[in-house]
Design an enzyme around this catalytic site. Structure first.
Site, PDB file in Angstrom:
ATOM      1  CG  HIS A 121      -8.220  -6.954  -3.974  1.00 49.50           C
ATOM      2  ND1 HIS A 121      -7.689  -6.543  -2.566  1.00 49.50           N
ATOM      3  CD2 HIS A 121      -7.340  -7.172  -5.005  1.00 49.50           C
ATOM      4  CE1 HIS A 121      -6.397  -6.682  -2.898  1.00 49.50           C
ATOM      5  NE2 HIS A 121      -6.022  -6.999  -4.308  1.00 49.50           N
ATOM      6  CG  ASP A 122     -10.154  -5.957   0.017  1.00 48.32           C
ATOM      7  OD1 ASP A 122     -11.218  -6.165   0.591  1.00 48.32           O
ATOM      8  OD2 ASP A 122      -9.449  -6.518  -0.678  1.00 48.32           O
ATOM      9  N   GLY A 139      -5.956  -2.615  -5.270  1.00 50.78           N
ATOM     10  CA  GLY A 139      -6.506  -2.953  -4.076  1.00 50.78           C
ATOM     11  C   GLY A 139      -6.533  -1.745  -3.129  1.00 50.78           C
TER      12      GLY A 139
END
Length: 267
Positions: A121-122, A139
């Site tokens: 994520h991100d 992440g």
């Protein structure tokens, strides 16, 4: 014409471009956007608020856009945006962003994510990047253009990997990697410059020579790193790739920077 196999499930609301191919047993969620000429081979799942740019190709058993592996995630409408002509191979996993990271995971144009690669994520991945088989990005990792992450490598959260950098296979990366750098090791150390990559991409001899000289000066033993960076910035102010390294080293980061383990004049 768009070609959707009878066994595929495309939920109402999905935006499907022209000449898209959706193969057997694929699943496409209601908030997905597939650009023109995207091809999903069999057993591909594209979920969430995911966009795949034109001419993208996704191979079997890839999971694209499902909820991130973050216990703080509460179902926010975060996004995953994949650029044009990017290839996602078998079993790769790509997660959308989270509220704590800007609500966006981004993969650029002309990338290759090989089998089993993971984009957490991100993450922000630039153009022309390669993640070799089973490369793993935690992440909030930033990977700049033309970087290569070797097979079975793992990159710690919030790490930055500069343009044209090379991460050797089976490397654990806990610290930022400078542009044009090459790292390797159980815990990555800077092993020199990515000279092979620079030559392949057409960098001239003079530029490579300047990069070598600047590298030796930045990672010399005398003085502090901050002092050496300022000296190199003065001496190589007109050399774009060197200044790219200098600006990378000066930028704010939550991680330290990979440094040489042995002879600092290597590279």
């Amino acid at each position: 014409m768009t070609n959707v196999h009878p066994t595929a499930i495309v939920e109402d609301g999905a935006q499907i471009g022209q000449d898209v191919e959706i193969g057997p047993y694929c699943m496409v969620g209601a908030s997905v956007v597939l650009g023109d000429r995207v091809k999903l081979h069999s057993h591909v799942v594209v979920a969430g608020h995911t966009t795949i740019g034109e001419d993208g190709v996704v191979f079997p058993f890839a999971s694209v856009g499902h909820a991130p592996q973050d216990l703080k995630f509460k179902g926010e409408a975060s996004r995953l945006v994949i650029g044009s002509r990017t290839k996602i191979r078998e079993g790769a996993t790509l997660n959308p962003g989270t509220e704590g990271g800007g609500m966006l995971t981004s993969v650029g144009n002309d990338c290759l994510l090989m089998a089993g690669a993971h984009v957490g994520h991100d993450c922000m991945i630039g153009d022309h990047c390669i993640l070799v088989n089973n490369a793993t990005l935690a992440g909030h990792v930033h990977v700049d253009d033309f970087a290569i992450v070797g097979g079975l490598s793992a990159v710690h959260q919030f790490v930055r990997i500069g343009r044209h950098a090379m991460i050797g296979g089976m490397t654990g990366v806990e610290s930022d990697v400078i542009p044009y750098g090459s790292v390797i090791g159980n815990r990555a150390y800077l092993s020199g410059l990515n000279i092979v990559g620079l030559k392949r991409r057409g960098f001239d001899r003079e530029t490579i020579h300047s990069l070598r000289k600047a590298y030796r000066l930045v990672f010399a033993h005398e003085g502090t790193l901050a002092e050496r960076v300022e000296e190199v910035a003065k001496d190589f102010a007109e050399v774009g790739p060197v200044m790219e390294i200098i600006n990378f080293l000066k930028a704010e980061s939550t991680r330290s920077v990979c440094t040489p383990k042995y002879d600092s004049s290597a590279g």
